[in-house]
Design a protein around this motif. Structure first.
Motif, PDB file in Angstrom:
ATOM      1  N   TRP A   1      13.134 -46.265  -6.919  1.00 44.42           N
ATOM      2  CA  TRP A   1      13.109 -47.722  -6.693  1.00 44.42           C
ATOM      3  C   TRP A   1      14.339 -48.380  -7.328  1.00 44.42           C
ATOM      4  N   SER A   2      14.660 -47.966  -8.550  1.00 42.56           N
ATOM      5  CA  SER A   2      15.816 -48.575  -9.219  1.00 42.56           C
ATOM      6  C   SER A   2      17.131 -48.219  -8.513  1.00 42.56           C
ATOM      7  N   ALA A   3      17.183 -47.051  -7.885  1.00 40.65           N
ATOM      8  CA  ALA A   3      18.390 -46.674  -7.151  1.00 40.65           C
ATOM      9  C   ALA A   3      18.583 -47.561  -5.927  1.00 40.65           C
ATOM     10  N   PHE A   4      17.483 -47.966  -5.298  1.00 42.89           N
ATOM     11  CA  PHE A   4      17.557 -48.827  -4.122  1.00 42.89           C
ATOM     12  C   PHE A   4      17.586 -50.318  -4.467  1.00 42.89           C
ATOM     13  N   SER A   5      17.267 -50.640  -5.716  1.00 44.32           N
ATOM     14  CA  SER A   5      17.278 -52.040  -6.163  1.00 44.32           C
ATOM     15  C   SER A   5      18.001 -52.138  -7.507  1.00 44.32           C
ATOM     16  N   PRO A   6      19.309 -51.905  -7.500  1.00 45.39           N
ATOM     17  CA  PRO A   6      20.035 -51.892  -8.773  1.00 45.39           C
ATOM     18  C   PRO A   6      19.948 -53.202  -9.544  1.00 45.39           C
ATOM     19  N   ASP A   7      19.737 -54.309  -8.846  1.00 47.12           N
ATOM     20  CA  ASP A   7      19.608 -55.588  -9.536  1.00 47.12           C
ATOM     21  C   ASP A   7      18.326 -55.666 -10.370  1.00 47.12           C
ATOM     22  N   LEU A   8      17.354 -54.832 -10.047  1.00 43.78           N
ATOM     23  CA  LEU A   8      16.091 -54.789 -10.800  1.00 43.78           C
ATOM     24  C   LEU A   8      16.019 -53.603 -11.760  1.00 43.78           C
ATOM     25  N   ALA A   9      17.064 -52.809 -11.837  1.00 41.99           N
ATOM     26  CA  ALA A   9      17.027 -51.539 -12.573  1.00 41.99           C
ATOM     27  C   ALA A   9      16.573 -51.695 -14.024  1.00 41.99           C
ATOM     28  N   ILE A  10      17.052 -52.710 -14.710  1.00 40.38           N
ATOM     29  CA  ILE A  10      16.680 -52.868 -16.123  1.00 40.38           C
ATOM     30  C   ILE A  10      15.187 -53.155 -16.255  1.00 40.38           C
ATOM     31  N   TRP A  11      14.653 -53.972 -15.347  1.00 36.30           N
ATOM     32  CA  TRP A  11      13.223 -54.299 -15.399  1.00 36.30           C
ATOM     33  C   TRP A  11      12.359 -53.108 -14.997  1.00 36.30           C
ATOM     34  N   ILE A  12      12.857 -52.323 -14.069  1.00 34.63           N
ATOM     35  CA  ILE A  12      12.141 -51.108 -13.665  1.00 34.63           C
ATOM     36  C   ILE A  12      12.135 -50.110 -14.823  1.00 34.63           C
ATOM     37  N   ALA A  13      13.247 -50.017 -15.540  1.00 39.62           N
ATOM     38  CA  ALA A  13      13.306 -49.138 -16.708  1.00 39.62           C
ATOM     39  C   ALA A  13      12.312 -49.569 -17.774  1.00 39.62           C
ATOM     40  N   VAL A  14      12.225 -50.872 -18.001  1.00 39.51           N
ATOM     41  CA  VAL A  14      11.239 -51.390 -18.966  1.00 39.51           C
ATOM     42  C   VAL A  14       9.832 -51.048 -18.503  1.00 39.51           C
ATOM     43  N   LEU A  15       9.558 -51.264 -17.218  1.00 37.40           N
ATOM     44  CA  LEU A  15       8.253 -50.925 -16.654  1.00 37.40           C
ATOM     45  C   LEU A  15       7.959 -49.435 -16.803  1.00 37.40           C
ATOM     46  N   ALA A  16       8.950 -48.608 -16.543  1.00 36.34           N
ATOM     47  CA  ALA A  16       8.759 -47.154 -16.591  1.00 36.34           C
ATOM     48  C   ALA A  16       8.497 -46.651 -18.004  1.00 36.34           C
ATOM     49  N   LEU A  17       9.230 -47.186 -18.969  1.00 36.82           N
ATOM     50  CA  LEU A  17       9.179 -46.626 -20.318  1.00 36.82           C
ATOM     51  C   LEU A  17       8.169 -47.285 -21.245  1.00 36.82           C
ATOM     52  N   SER A  18       7.803 -48.521 -20.974  1.00 37.98           N
ATOM     53  CA  SER A  18       6.879 -49.232 -21.870  1.00 37.98           C
ATOM     54  C   SER A  18       5.579 -48.481 -22.129  1.00 37.98           C
ATOM     55  N   PRO A  19       4.868 -48.028 -21.094  1.00 36.86           N
ATOM     56  CA  PRO A  19       3.619 -47.320 -21.386  1.00 36.86           C
ATOM     57  C   PRO A  19       3.846 -46.024 -22.167  1.00 36.86           C
TER      58      PRO A  19
ATOM     59  N   ASN B   1       6.340 -37.237 -14.903  1.00 35.21           N
ATOM     60  CA  ASN B   1       7.674 -37.295 -14.301  1.00 35.21           C
ATOM     61  C   ASN B   1       7.627 -37.453 -12.787  1.00 35.21           C
ATOM     62  N   VAL B   2       6.749 -36.709 -12.126  1.00 36.27           N
ATOM     63  CA  VAL B   2       6.702 -36.725 -10.664  1.00 36.27           C
ATOM     64  C   VAL B   2       5.966 -37.957 -10.129  1.00 36.27           C
ATOM     65  N   ILE B   3       4.860 -38.313 -10.757  1.00 39.40           N
ATOM     66  CA  ILE B   3       4.024 -39.394 -10.232  1.00 39.40           C
ATOM     67  C   ILE B   3       4.471 -40.766 -10.735  1.00 39.40           C
ATOM     68  N   TRP B   4       4.944 -40.856 -11.969  1.00 37.89           N
ATOM     69  CA  TRP B   4       5.294 -42.152 -12.546  1.00 37.89           C
ATOM     70  C   TRP B   4       6.801 -42.407 -12.558  1.00 37.89           C
ATOM     71  N   LEU B   5       7.564 -41.529 -13.188  1.00 36.28           N
ATOM     72  CA  LEU B   5       8.981 -41.815 -13.414  1.00 36.28           C
ATOM     73  C   LEU B   5       9.863 -41.616 -12.178  1.00 36.28           C
ATOM     74  N   ALA B   6       9.635 -40.594 -11.396  1.00 32.93           N
ATOM     75  CA  ALA B   6      10.492 -40.342 -10.228  1.00 32.93           C
ATOM     76  C   ALA B   6      10.434 -41.484  -9.212  1.00 32.93           C
TER      77      ALA B   6
END
Length: 73
Positions: free
Chosen positions: A41-59, A31-36
């Motif tokens: 990043w997604s909060a500062f780049s809302p246009d990329l949020a869906i891709w960041i979510a995919v990146l975060a959750l895929s592994p 949670n602290v090292i990977w997801l937070a």
């Protein structure tokens, strides 16, 4: 009648590793090292949020699927 189960990843890791503390530290680290950072990043780049979510959750999904594969304890 309710029956306790041990099918969740947390419980399976705690049994396999013999320690709830180790599993809790792993969850905290993920949670602290990977997801937070990815959430920030997604909060500062809302246009990329869906891709960041995919990146975060895929592994995490892939690890969960691997650990829950048939033949696993």
């Amino acid at each position: 009648l309710t029956v306790a189960h041990r099918s969740h990843l947390y419980q399976r890791l705690a049994i396999a590793w013999g320690s709830h503390r180790r599993v809790t530290v792993l969850y905290l680290a993920v949670n602290v090292i990977w997801l937070a950072p990815l959430a920030a990043w997604s909060a500062f780049s809302p246009d990329l949020a869906i891709w960041i979510a995919v990146l975060a959750l895929s592994p995490l999904v892939l690890i969960g699927l691997k650990l829950s594969a048939p033949g696993q304890p």
